[in-house]
Design a protein around this motif. Structure first.
Motif, PDB file in Angstrom:
ATOM      1  N   MET A   1      37.984  42.997  59.714  1.00  0.00           N
ATOM      2  CA  MET A   1      37.468  44.212  59.083  1.00  0.00           C
ATOM      3  C   MET A   1      38.237  45.412  59.638  1.00  0.00           C
ATOM      4  O   MET A   1      38.580  45.461  60.802  1.00  0.00           O
ATOM      5  CB  MET A   1      35.965  44.322  59.366  1.00  0.00           C
ATOM      6  CG  MET A   1      35.266  45.565  58.841  1.00  0.00           C
ATOM      7  SD  MET A   1      35.247  45.899  57.078  1.00  0.00           S
ATOM      8  CE  MET A   1      34.054  44.779  56.466  1.00  0.00           C
ATOM      9  N   GLN A   2      38.450  46.355  58.789  1.00  0.00           N
ATOM     10  CA  GLN A   2      39.173  47.581  59.127  1.00  0.00           C
ATOM     11  C   GLN A   2      38.400  48.406  60.158  1.00  0.00           C
ATOM     12  O   GLN A   2      37.171  48.406  60.176  1.00  0.00           O
ATOM     13  CB  GLN A   2      39.363  48.385  57.838  1.00  0.00           C
ATOM     14  CG  GLN A   2      40.244  49.586  57.953  1.00  0.00           C
ATOM     15  CD  GLN A   2      40.433  50.271  56.603  1.00  0.00           C
ATOM     16  OE1 GLN A   2      39.601  50.175  55.717  1.00  0.00           O
ATOM     17  NE2 GLN A   2      41.535  50.969  56.459  1.00  0.00           N
ATOM     18  N   GLU A  90      32.468  48.018  58.942  1.00  0.00           N
ATOM     19  CA  GLU A  90      31.193  47.316  58.747  1.00  0.00           C
ATOM     20  C   GLU A  90      30.097  47.882  59.656  1.00  0.00           C
ATOM     21  O   GLU A  90      28.966  48.098  59.219  1.00  0.00           O
ATOM     22  CB  GLU A  90      31.401  45.821  59.020  1.00  0.00           C
ATOM     23  CG  GLU A  90      30.211  44.965  58.712  1.00  0.00           C
ATOM     24  CD  GLU A  90      30.537  43.491  58.933  1.00  0.00           C
ATOM     25  OE1 GLU A  90      30.784  43.100  60.093  1.00  0.00           O
ATOM     26  OE2 GLU A  90      30.537  42.754  57.941  1.00  0.00           O
ATOM     27  N   GLN A 128      39.031  46.181  50.578  1.00  0.00           N
ATOM     28  CA  GLN A 128      39.129  44.913  51.298  1.00  0.00           C
ATOM     29  C   GLN A 128      38.698  43.753  50.403  1.00  0.00           C
ATOM     30  O   GLN A 128      39.345  42.706  50.378  1.00  0.00           O
ATOM     31  CB  GLN A 128      38.277  44.932  52.564  1.00  0.00           C
ATOM     32  CG  GLN A 128      38.370  43.612  53.321  1.00  0.00           C
ATOM     33  CD  GLN A 128      37.487  43.551  54.543  1.00  0.00           C
ATOM     34  OE1 GLN A 128      36.935  44.547  54.971  1.00  0.00           O
ATOM     35  NE2 GLN A 128      37.356  42.373  55.105  1.00  0.00           N
ATOM     36  N   GLN A 129      37.613  43.942  49.660  1.00  0.00           N
ATOM     37  CA  GLN A 129      37.143  42.880  48.771  1.00  0.00           C
ATOM     38  C   GLN A 129      38.147  42.604  47.651  1.00  0.00           C
ATOM     39  O   GLN A 129      38.369  41.461  47.266  1.00  0.00           O
ATOM     40  CB  GLN A 129      35.771  43.240  48.199  1.00  0.00           C
ATOM     41  CG  GLN A 129      34.681  43.173  49.234  1.00  0.00           C
ATOM     42  CD  GLN A 129      33.329  43.622  48.707  1.00  0.00           C
ATOM     43  OE1 GLN A 129      33.223  44.224  47.641  1.00  0.00           O
ATOM     44  NE2 GLN A 129      32.286  43.319  49.466  1.00  0.00           N
ATOM     45  N   ARG A 130      38.799  43.659  47.152  1.00  0.00           N
ATOM     46  CA  ARG A 130      39.820  43.492  46.117  1.00  0.00           C
ATOM     47  C   ARG A 130      40.977  42.647  46.646  1.00  0.00           C
ATOM     48  O   ARG A 130      41.458  41.740  45.977  1.00  0.00           O
ATOM     49  CB  ARG A 130      40.324  44.858  45.657  1.00  0.00           C
ATOM     50  CG  ARG A 130      41.272  44.790  44.462  1.00  0.00           C
ATOM     51  CD  ARG A 130      41.971  46.116  44.199  1.00  0.00           C
ATOM     52  NE  ARG A 130      42.858  46.518  45.278  1.00  0.00           N
ATOM     53  CZ  ARG A 130      44.048  45.961  45.552  1.00  0.00           C
ATOM     54  NH1 ARG A 130      44.476  44.953  44.836  1.00  0.00           N
ATOM     55  NH2 ARG A 130      44.796  46.399  46.551  1.00  0.00           N
ATOM     56  N   GLN A 131      41.399  42.934  47.884  1.00  0.00           N
ATOM     57  CA  GLN A 131      42.488  42.177  48.488  1.00  0.00           C
ATOM     58  C   GLN A 131      42.093  40.714  48.707  1.00  0.00           C
ATOM     59  O   GLN A 131      42.880  39.801  48.420  1.00  0.00           O
ATOM     60  CB  GLN A 131      42.911  42.806  49.812  1.00  0.00           C
ATOM     61  CG  GLN A 131      43.643  44.118  49.647  1.00  0.00           C
ATOM     62  CD  GLN A 131      43.973  44.770  50.980  1.00  0.00           C
ATOM     63  OE1 GLN A 131      43.702  44.231  52.047  1.00  0.00           O
ATOM     64  NE2 GLN A 131      44.555  45.958  50.917  1.00  0.00           N
ATOM     65  N   GLU A 132      40.886  40.499  49.207  1.00  0.00           N
ATOM     66  CA  GLU A 132      40.421  39.127  49.441  1.00  0.00           C
ATOM     67  C   GLU A 132      40.327  38.349  48.134  1.00  0.00           C
ATOM     68  O   GLU A 132      40.709  37.173  48.070  1.00  0.00           O
ATOM     69  CB  GLU A 132      39.071  39.138  50.160  1.00  0.00           C
ATOM     70  CG  GLU A 132      39.174  39.570  51.608  1.00  0.00           C
ATOM     71  CD  GLU A 132      37.823  39.706  52.297  1.00  0.00           C
ATOM     72  OE1 GLU A 132      36.771  39.427  51.668  1.00  0.00           O
ATOM     73  OE2 GLU A 132      37.812  40.089  53.475  1.00  0.00           O
ATOM     74  N   LEU A 133      39.856  38.994  47.092  1.00  0.00           N
ATOM     75  CA  LEU A 133      39.763  38.349  45.787  1.00  0.00           C
ATOM     76  C   LEU A 133      41.150  37.977  45.278  1.00  0.00           C
ATOM     77  O   LEU A 133      41.368  36.881  44.750  1.00  0.00           O
ATOM     78  CB  LEU A 133      39.054  39.257  44.786  1.00  0.00           C
ATOM     79  CG  LEU A 133      38.844  38.692  43.385  1.00  0.00           C
ATOM     80  CD1 LEU A 133      38.029  37.403  43.429  1.00  0.00           C
ATOM     81  CD2 LEU A 133      38.160  39.724  42.507  1.00  0.00           C
ATOM     82  N   HIS A 135      43.790  37.300  47.112  1.00  0.00           N
ATOM     83  CA  HIS A 135      44.253  36.154  47.914  1.00  0.00           C
ATOM     84  C   HIS A 135      43.592  34.853  47.444  1.00  0.00           C
ATOM     85  O   HIS A 135      44.265  33.809  47.358  1.00  0.00           O
ATOM     86  CB  HIS A 135      43.971  36.379  49.406  1.00  0.00           C
ATOM     87  CG  HIS A 135      44.769  37.483  50.020  1.00  0.00           C
ATOM     88  ND1 HIS A 135      46.134  37.560  49.960  1.00  0.00           N
ATOM     89  CD2 HIS A 135      44.365  38.579  50.706  1.00  0.00           C
ATOM     90  CE1 HIS A 135      46.554  38.645  50.579  1.00  0.00           C
ATOM     91  NE2 HIS A 135      45.492  39.282  51.041  1.00  0.00           N
ATOM     92  N   LEU A 136      42.308  34.909  47.150  1.00  0.00           N
ATOM     93  CA  LEU A 136      41.604  33.717  46.662  1.00  0.00           C
ATOM     94  C   LEU A 136      42.169  33.261  45.316  1.00  0.00           C
ATOM     95  O   LEU A 136      42.353  32.054  45.083  1.00  0.00           O
ATOM     96  CB  LEU A 136      40.104  33.975  46.556  1.00  0.00           C
ATOM     97  CG  LEU A 136      39.341  34.039  47.876  1.00  0.00           C
ATOM     98  CD1 LEU A 136      37.899  34.503  47.631  1.00  0.00           C
ATOM     99  CD2 LEU A 136      39.343  32.673  48.550  1.00  0.00           C
ATOM    100  N   TYR A 139      45.405  31.564  45.875  1.00  0.00           N
ATOM    101  CA  TYR A 139      45.184  30.234  46.466  1.00  0.00           C
ATOM    102  C   TYR A 139      44.763  29.235  45.396  1.00  0.00           C
ATOM    103  O   TYR A 139      45.280  28.120  45.335  1.00  0.00           O
ATOM    104  CB  TYR A 139      44.129  30.335  47.569  1.00  0.00           C
ATOM    105  CG  TYR A 139      43.771  29.017  48.187  1.00  0.00           C
ATOM    106  CD1 TYR A 139      44.647  28.397  49.087  1.00  0.00           C
ATOM    107  CD2 TYR A 139      42.585  28.377  47.865  1.00  0.00           C
ATOM    108  CE1 TYR A 139      44.347  27.180  49.646  1.00  0.00           C
ATOM    109  CE2 TYR A 139      42.260  27.145  48.416  1.00  0.00           C
ATOM    110  CZ  TYR A 139      43.130  26.553  49.303  1.00  0.00           C
ATOM    111  OH  TYR A 139      42.826  25.339  49.857  1.00  0.00           O
TER     112      TYR A 139
END
Length: 144
Positions: A1-2, A90, A128-133, A135-136, A139
């Motif tokens: 987390m940032q 967070e 952060q959620q946009r980046q994680e999405l 990456h998913l 994948y």
């Protein structure tokens, strides 16, 4: 987390403040000019409070006081909640939610190094959620 430090790196380094003896109307003008919802209240380099639009609405407008005749010190929030640059976004979100506040001064020792708002925090979480999405999705599709 940032962390707060990383978040501050994406913002303007400007810190907007007024003196405790300034008229409330001066603080409101500054907020309007800068498009911000709160200003720090400082005596020289020392942080002594924060004044928000909420303070103004509840302590000037609803109490029918004069914003020209009332000094900032009379309506500012003096019991400050501050954070260090090492705190996570967070943790800050939990803090603003639990304390029902919208702005967090960032301090190192006695020095103010910035201010973050709930909007800054929400924007960071969405990014952060946009980046994680992304990456998913990479994948799952095997394109990453």
């Amino acid at each position: 987390m940032q962390t707060v430090r990383q978040l501050l790196g994406t913002k303007s380094p400007d810190i907007h403040a007024v003196r405790p003896d300034a008229a409330v109307v001066e603080a409101i003008r500054l907020m309007a000019e800068k498009g911000i919802g709160a200003v720090l209240v400082m005596e020289g380099p020392k942080l002594v409070g924060i004044l928000s639009e909420r303070d103004y609405a509840r302590k000037i407008v609803l109490m029918e006081r004069s914003s020209k005749a009332t000094p900032v010190r009379d309506i500012m929030t003096a019991e400050l909640v501050t954070v260090a640059p090492t705190v996570s976004v967070e943790q800050c979100l939990a803090l603003v939610t639990d304390r029902r506040i919208r702005h967090l001064p960032v301090v190192v020792g006695d020095e103010v190094v910035g201010v973050i708002s709930i909007g800054d925090l929400v924007k960071a979480v969405i990014e952060q959620q946009r980046q994680e999405l992304g990456h998913l999705q990479e994948y799952i599709t095997g394109t990453g």
